[in-house]
Design a protein around this motif. Structure first.
Motif, short mmCIF file in Angstrom:
data_model
loop_
_atom_site.label_atom_id
_atom_site.label_comp_id
_atom_site.label_asym_id
_atom_site.label_seq_id
_atom_site.Cartn_x
_atom_site.Cartn_y
_atom_site.Cartn_z
N THR A 140 42.20 38.82 35.40
CA THR A 140 41.39 38.30 36.51
C THR A 140 40.34 39.33 36.94
O THR A 140 39.31 38.96 37.50
N ARG A 141 40.57 40.58 36.64
CA ARG A 141 39.57 41.62 36.97
C ARG A 141 38.40 41.58 36.00
O ARG A 141 37.42 42.30 36.18
N LEU A 142 38.56 40.79 34.94
CA LEU A 142 37.45 40.56 34.00
C LEU A 142 36.84 39.17 34.19
O LEU A 142 35.90 38.80 33.49
N GLY A 143 37.43 38.37 35.07
CA GLY A 143 36.88 37.03 35.30
C GLY A 143 37.55 35.94 34.48
O GLY A 143 37.03 34.82 34.39
N ALA A 163 55.12 36.84 39.59
CA ALA A 163 54.04 36.65 38.60
C ALA A 163 52.70 36.48 39.32
O ALA A 163 51.69 37.04 38.91
N LYS A 164 52.69 35.71 40.40
CA LYS A 164 51.44 35.48 41.13
C LYS A 164 50.86 36.79 41.65
O LYS A 164 49.67 37.03 41.56
N GLU A 165 51.73 37.63 42.21
CA GLU A 165 51.21 38.89 42.76
C GLU A 165 50.44 39.67 41.70
O GLU A 165 49.35 40.16 41.94
N PHE A 166 51.02 39.76 40.49
CA PHE A 166 50.40 40.64 39.49
C PHE A 166 49.31 39.94 38.68
O PHE A 166 48.35 40.60 38.25
N ILE A 167 49.41 38.63 38.50
CA ILE A 167 48.36 37.93 37.74
C ILE A 167 47.14 37.68 38.63
O ILE A 167 46.00 37.87 38.21
N ILE A 168 47.36 37.31 39.87
CA ILE A 168 46.22 37.03 40.76
C ILE A 168 45.44 38.32 41.07
O ILE A 168 44.22 38.32 41.05
N THR A 169 46.14 39.41 41.28
CA THR A 169 45.41 40.65 41.60
C THR A 169 44.99 41.42 40.34
O THR A 169 44.06 42.21 40.39
N GLY A 170 45.70 41.22 39.25
CA GLY A 170 45.40 41.98 38.03
C GLY A 170 45.90 43.42 38.08
O GLY A 170 45.62 44.21 37.19
N GLY A 248 32.41 40.93 33.97
CA GLY A 248 33.71 41.62 33.92
C GLY A 248 33.90 42.37 32.61
O GLY A 248 34.37 43.51 32.60
N ALA A 249 33.53 41.75 31.49
CA ALA A 249 33.71 42.39 30.19
C ALA A 249 32.82 43.61 30.07
O ALA A 249 33.25 44.69 29.63
N GLN A 250 31.54 43.48 30.48
CA GLN A 250 30.61 44.61 30.43
C GLN A 250 31.12 45.76 31.31
O GLN A 250 31.10 46.92 30.92
N SER A 251 31.59 45.39 32.51
CA SER A 251 32.03 46.41 33.46
C SER A 251 33.24 47.17 32.94
O SER A 251 33.40 48.36 33.21
N MET A 252 34.10 46.46 32.18
CA MET A 252 35.28 47.14 31.64
C MET A 252 34.87 48.26 30.67
O MET A 252 35.41 49.36 30.71
N ILE A 253 33.90 47.95 29.83
CA ILE A 253 33.47 48.93 28.82
C ILE A 253 32.68 50.07 29.47
O ILE A 253 32.86 51.23 29.15
#
Ligand code: COA
Length: 263
Positions: A140-143, A163-170, A248-253
């Motif tokens: 989710t931190r990549l969109g 699961a929601k806590e960790f998937i929603i926040t990433g 999100g993908a650009q920001s990760m790199i």
């Protein structure tokens, strides 16, 4: 076979080794195909009592290769983002082969197991991590969302609330909590992964091979994964063409903070 994923047999154990250490074992499509061939080969080996999955180099794996979309274009066509279902299904099918493998699969994680790497681990039967390993589903931190079984299998293992806590926040999942919840079976000191895996294999050897295979399939069959995988594919089909994912993908790199637009 490609050397991006190696299969090594020692006695009654097959090792599947992720072998793209220069890119932190990030999965491009060639590597996914090599992974497919590797688990198929290991699964077909007779006399094998366990498969051990591990990563070569600094860490287990950094997840999907967010820079390797040219290969996806070659395999699925230039319009792949508008027709995500075949792409998601292809990735899901490969990872699901670990769940369906007739032999028990033990995943060894060191240093980091992120995104697709953790999704792959979740399809294995046992997960052993070394101390300090960073595990999480940061999609989710990549969109996007974890669409290769991670959303479904994490929920199945730890329940929807966690699961929601960790998937929603990433955010990363603390190892001590992961062990308490049964998401990881053992946390071992650095360098201790293979010893623990060997110990586990010795215990598996005490059980009858056919009974082990059937027990694994029954336990997997108790909860319905298929519907979850379809829902993941639906969600990803909405998100993959979004501007937020580009960002999100650009920001990760580039290791920048993404500026979300909500579109
Ligand atoms: N996709 C594509 N390339 C990746 C990658 C990924 N997921 N993860 C790492 N790489 C590449 C880097 O771009 C770099 O390539 P370069 O040498 O050509 O510049 C190389 O692998 C080494 O990465 P680097 O970040 O320098 O390694 P590190 O050991 O300092 O850090 C990680 C390792 C895993 C902590 C860090 O790479 C990371 O956070 N990666 C992204 C993980 C992630 O969010 N994955 C989930 C995606 S849903």
């Amino acid at each position: 076979m490609s050397d991006l994923v190696l299969v090594q047999r020692r006695d009654d154990v097959a090792e599947v080794v992720l072998n793209r250490p220069d890119k932190r074992n990030a999965f491009n499509w060639s590597m996914m195909q090599a992974l497919d061939a590797a688990i198929t080969q290991a699964g077909n080996m007779s006399g094998v009592r366990a498969v051990i999955l591990r990563g070569e180099g600094r860490g287990f794996s950094a997840g999907i290769d967010v820079m390797a979309f040219d290969e996806i274009v070659d395999a699925f066509g230039a319009d792949w983002r508008r027709n995500m279902f075949p792409v998601t299904a292809a990735f899901q099918n490969i990872v699901t082969k670990f769940e369906r493998c007739p032999h028990p699969v033990i995943c060894l994680m060191h240093t980091y197991a992120l995104g697709l790497a953790l999704e792959l681990a979740l399809a294995c039967d046992f997960r052993i991590v070394s101390e300090g390993t960073i595990i999480g589903l940061p999609e989710t931190r990549l969109g996007i969302v974890p669409d290769v079984g991670g959303t479904t299998r994490l929920t199945r293992l730890v329940g929807p609330g966690r699961a929601k806590e960790f998937i929603i926040t990433g955010k990363n999942i603390p190892l001590d909590a992961a062990e308490r919840w049964g998401l990881v079976n053992y946390i071992v000191p650095k360098g201790g992964l293979m010893d623990k895996a060997n110990e586990l294999v010795a215990e598996i050897r005490l059980a009858a091979p056919l009974a082990v295979t059937y027990a694994k399939h029954v336990i997997n069959g108790v909860s319905e994964v298929e519907r979850g995988l379809q829902m993941e594919a639906w969600a990803q089909a909405q998100l993959m063409g979004s501007e937020d994912f580009e960002q999100g993908a650009q920001s990760m790199i580039t290791k920048q903070t993404p500026q979300w637009k909500g579109k």
